[in-house]
Design a protein around this motif. Structure first.
Motif, PDB file in Angstrom:
ATOM      1  N   ASN A  43       0.910  -1.082  -0.066  1.00  0.00           N
ATOM      2  CA  ASN A  43      -0.215   0.025  -0.423  1.00  0.00           C
ATOM      3  C   ASN A  43       0.548   1.307   0.170  1.00  0.00           C
ATOM      4  OD1 ASN A  43       0.676   0.963   2.868  1.00  0.00           O
ATOM      5  ND2 ASN A  43      -0.984  -0.339   4.100  1.00  0.00           N
ATOM      6  N   ASP A  70      -4.378   3.255   1.755  1.00  0.00           N
ATOM      7  CA  ASP A  70      -4.214   2.339   2.783  1.00  0.00           C
ATOM      8  C   ASP A  70      -5.233   2.594   3.703  1.00  0.00           C
ATOM      9  OD1 ASP A  70      -2.886   2.309   5.017  1.00  0.00           O
ATOM     10  OD2 ASP A  70      -1.422   3.692   5.711  1.00  0.00           O
ATOM     11  N   GLU A  72      -8.657  -0.007   6.234  1.00  0.00           N
ATOM     12  CA  GLU A  72      -9.313  -1.730   6.044  1.00  0.00           C
ATOM     13  C   GLU A  72     -10.996  -1.329   5.577  1.00  0.00           C
ATOM     14  OE1 GLU A  72      -9.251  -4.037   8.400  1.00  0.00           O
ATOM     15  OE2 GLU A  72     -11.174  -4.741   7.753  1.00  0.00           O
ATOM     16  N   LYS A  75     -10.298  -2.862   2.120  1.00  0.00           N
ATOM     17  CA  LYS A  75     -10.356  -4.149   1.870  1.00  0.00           C
ATOM     18  C   LYS A  75     -11.718  -4.239   1.221  1.00  0.00           C
ATOM     19  CE  LYS A  75     -10.616  -7.568   5.115  1.00  0.00           C
ATOM     20  NZ  LYS A  75      -9.728  -8.058   6.594  1.00  0.00           N
ATOM     21  N   GLY A 104      -2.117  -6.963   7.754  1.00  0.00           N
ATOM     22  CA  GLY A 104      -3.206  -8.015   7.846  1.00  0.00           C
ATOM     23  C   GLY A 104      -4.202  -7.449   7.118  1.00  0.00           C
ATOM     24  N   ASP A 108      -4.450  -9.826   3.579  1.00  0.00           N
ATOM     25  CA  ASP A 108      -5.705 -10.481   3.587  1.00  0.00           C
ATOM     26  C   ASP A 108      -6.578 -10.660   1.862  1.00  0.00           C
ATOM     27  OD1 ASP A 108      -5.869 -11.695   5.952  1.00  0.00           O
ATOM     28  OD2 ASP A 108      -7.288  -9.938   6.244  1.00  0.00           O
ATOM     29  N   THR A 128       3.833  -7.119   8.113  1.00  0.00           N
ATOM     30  CA  THR A 128       4.941  -5.461   8.838  1.00  0.00           C
ATOM     31  C   THR A 128       4.361  -5.241   9.416  1.00  0.00           C
ATOM     32  OG1 THR A 128       3.771  -4.013   7.365  1.00  0.00           O
ATOM     33  CG2 THR A 128       5.899  -5.178   6.129  1.00  0.00           C
ATOM     34  N   THR A 129       3.152  -5.394  10.068  1.00  0.00           N
ATOM     35  CA  THR A 129       2.709  -5.379  11.556  1.00  0.00           C
ATOM     36  C   THR A 129       3.133  -6.040  12.161  1.00  0.00           C
ATOM     37  OG1 THR A 129       0.119  -5.733  11.121  1.00  0.00           O
ATOM     38  CG2 THR A 129       0.669  -3.585  10.773  1.00  0.00           C
ATOM     39  N   LYS A 141      -6.272 -17.533   6.171  1.00  0.00           N
ATOM     40  CA  LYS A 141      -6.981 -17.247   5.976  1.00  0.00           C
ATOM     41  C   LYS A 141      -7.216 -15.610   5.236  1.00  0.00           C
ATOM     42  CE  LYS A 141     -10.526 -18.249   9.925  1.00  0.00           C
ATOM     43  NZ  LYS A 141     -11.198 -17.775  11.179  1.00  0.00           N
ATOM     44  N   LYS A 150     -17.589  -7.772   9.025  1.00  0.00           N
ATOM     45  CA  LYS A 150     -15.794  -8.198   8.288  1.00  0.00           C
ATOM     46  C   LYS A 150     -15.337 -10.029   8.023  1.00  0.00           C
ATOM     47  CE  LYS A 150     -12.439  -6.773  10.676  1.00  0.00           C
ATOM     48  NZ  LYS A 150     -11.519  -5.736   9.914  1.00  0.00           N
ATOM     49  N   THR A 168      10.533  -4.247  10.628  1.00  0.00           N
ATOM     50  CA  THR A 168       9.916  -3.335   9.862  1.00  0.00           C
ATOM     51  C   THR A 168       8.697  -2.796  11.265  1.00  0.00           C
ATOM     52  OG1 THR A 168       8.102  -4.739   9.747  1.00  0.00           O
ATOM     53  CG2 THR A 168       9.115  -4.635   8.104  1.00  0.00           C
ATOM     54  N   SER A 171       8.992   1.308  11.829  1.00  0.00           N
ATOM     55  CA  SER A 171       8.401   2.192  11.520  1.00  0.00           C
ATOM     56  C   SER A 171       6.733   2.110  11.856  1.00  0.00           C
ATOM     57  CB  SER A 171       8.867   2.363   9.711  1.00  0.00           C
ATOM     58  OG  SER A 171       7.882   1.110   9.469  1.00  0.00           O
TER      59      SER A 171
END
Ligand SMILES: NC(=O)c1ccc[n+]([C@@H]2O[C@H](COP(=O)([O-])OP(=O)(O)OC[C@H]3O[C@@H](n4cnc5c(N)ncnc54)[C@H](O)[C@@H]3O)[C@@H](O)[C@H]2O)c1
Length: 360
Positions: A43, A70, A72, A75, A104, A108, A128-129, A141, A150, A168, A171
């Motif tokens: 993103n 960037d 949710e 998604k 995520g 996803d 990266t989170t 999943k 969701k 990662t 940051s």
């Protein structure tokens, strides 16, 4: 570097989760790559930080990249379709590899695109989170959201490799880091009371992002998730344990409006509610209930339903949850620190009465 081997009892699939620092190198990815192209999905926030170093690992391949906005809120089926369109346009073939670089959300949607294009392509997760390192990148999943709930549209699609580079995390915004800790606390409550105590004793090092504490924390949490999904790839049994806090949490997240609460924050509230619910039913001791809420509080995570939410709306959202029939709800409840129970027949009325008390 730590290596977790994830082999499934019921499927012919296995893969490695590599955890360490400075992992964006050719030799780390080489064995998992086939075909002649890689398609990196990321993103607009993560790409400027990590796309270039990651791309250097694929110098022998044709590299395509696609950046999503960037959030949710992207998604969705609409963005999944845009992503597929781009993959088709560049001529991606079935034996090429999709790389999901991000948290995520990216994991996803990129995973779902890989699951569906050409009837299934290989995907490598590069989380990266903190949440994606310990949770969403492991277990296959994949999903996008629907306005009614969701992750309602998705598929099980195991990655061929997970490359978890903990550098990662340096940051990652503080709030996102803390939200990831709630999935780690969740894992410890489900399966490992010793890890729960370890978290309790290491709060200050974890908050200060000190290594080797962080590597150990990520590895232990990943191992718990890997051990559970290995037994039950498609969530027909014990994998449901991982939904501790999620039935309440998803409902709170949906009703608060996507974006108001981070996923991990909704989960920490959900864990506290699940603990309180079972404590009131005498299924969890007062001491363990207090230990759970106290640890969540030590990390500065929320434990109460945000003001303004209505119990009736929360109940409607819980009914829509994939696992619930309309009359009865399935709840994963902590039985003690280190063990959970699946309760498949909790009456909607009982949960609604409980929620009314939490809100008033
Ligand atoms: N598939 C699963 O098993 C599973 C499990 C749990 C959660 N999820 C899903 O995961 C999503 C939440 O994931 P998340 O918490 O990682 O959120 P996210 O992917 O939205 O990432 C959070 C924020 O951090 C930014 N970011 C990511 N890495 C960064 C870095 N290293 N440095 C700076 N900024 C960075 C992102 O751009 C974003 O703004 C939800 O959609 C949830 O449904 C899936």
């Amino acid at each position: 570097m730590k290596i977790i081997d994830l082999s499934f009892e019921t499927e012919l699939s296995h893969y490695k989760i590599l955890i360490g620092k400075d992992l964006f190198k050719k030799e780390i990815f080489a064995d998992a790559l086939t075909g002649d192209s890689v398609f990196i999905v990321s993103n607009e926030t993560v790409a400027p930080l990590y796309l270039e170093p990651l791309t250097s690992a694929f110098s022998d391949y044709k590299v395509h990249t696609y950046l999503l906005p960037d959030g949710e809120e992207y998604k969705t089926l609409e963005y999944w379709q845009c992503l597929l369109g781009e993959m088709i346009k560049v001529g991606l073939r079935r034996n090429d590899t999709v790389i999901a670089l991000g948290g995520g959300v990216i994991g996803d949607i990129a995973g779902f695109a890989a699951a569906t294009l050409n009837r299934g392509m290989s995907v490598i997760q590069v989380p990266t989170t903190l949440l994606s390192l310990v949770d969403s990148s492991v277990g296959g999943k994949t999903a996008v959201n629907h306005p009614l709930g969701k992750n309602l549209i998705g598929a099980f699609h195991q990655p061929s490799l997970v490359v978890s580079d903990i550098s990662t995390l340096s940051s990652l915004p503080r709030r996102q880091y803390l939200a990831g800790i709630s999935e780690i606390i969740k894992a410890s409550i489900i399966a490992d009371s010793e890890f729960f105590e370890w978290l309790n004793s290491n709060v200050s090092s974890i908050l200060a992002l000190k290594d080797p504490t962080i590597s150990e924390m990520v590895e232990r949490a990943c191992r718990i998730k890997a051990d559970i999904v290995a037994l039950d790839a498609k969530e027909s049994g014990v994998r449901a344990w991982l939904n501790l806090g999620h039935t309440f949490g998803h409902a709170i997240e949906t009703c608060a409006g996507y974006g108001a609460l981070l996923h991990g924050e909704a989960v920490s509230i959900g864990i506290c509610l699940a603990a309180k619910f079972n404590y009131e039913r005498q299924g969890l001791s007062k001491a363990d209930y207090e230990k759970i809420t106290c640890l969540i509080d030590k990390f500065g995570l929320p434990g109460k339903i945000p003001t303004g939410l209505k119990s009736s709306e929360l109940i409607s959202a819980m009914r829509l949850d994939k696992k619930n029939s309309s009359e009865m709800l399935t709840l994963i409840l902590p039985a003690k620190v280190g063990r959970v129970m699946i309760n498949k027949a909790v009456s909607v009325d009982e949960v609604e009465n409980f929620l009314i008390k939490q809100i008033d």
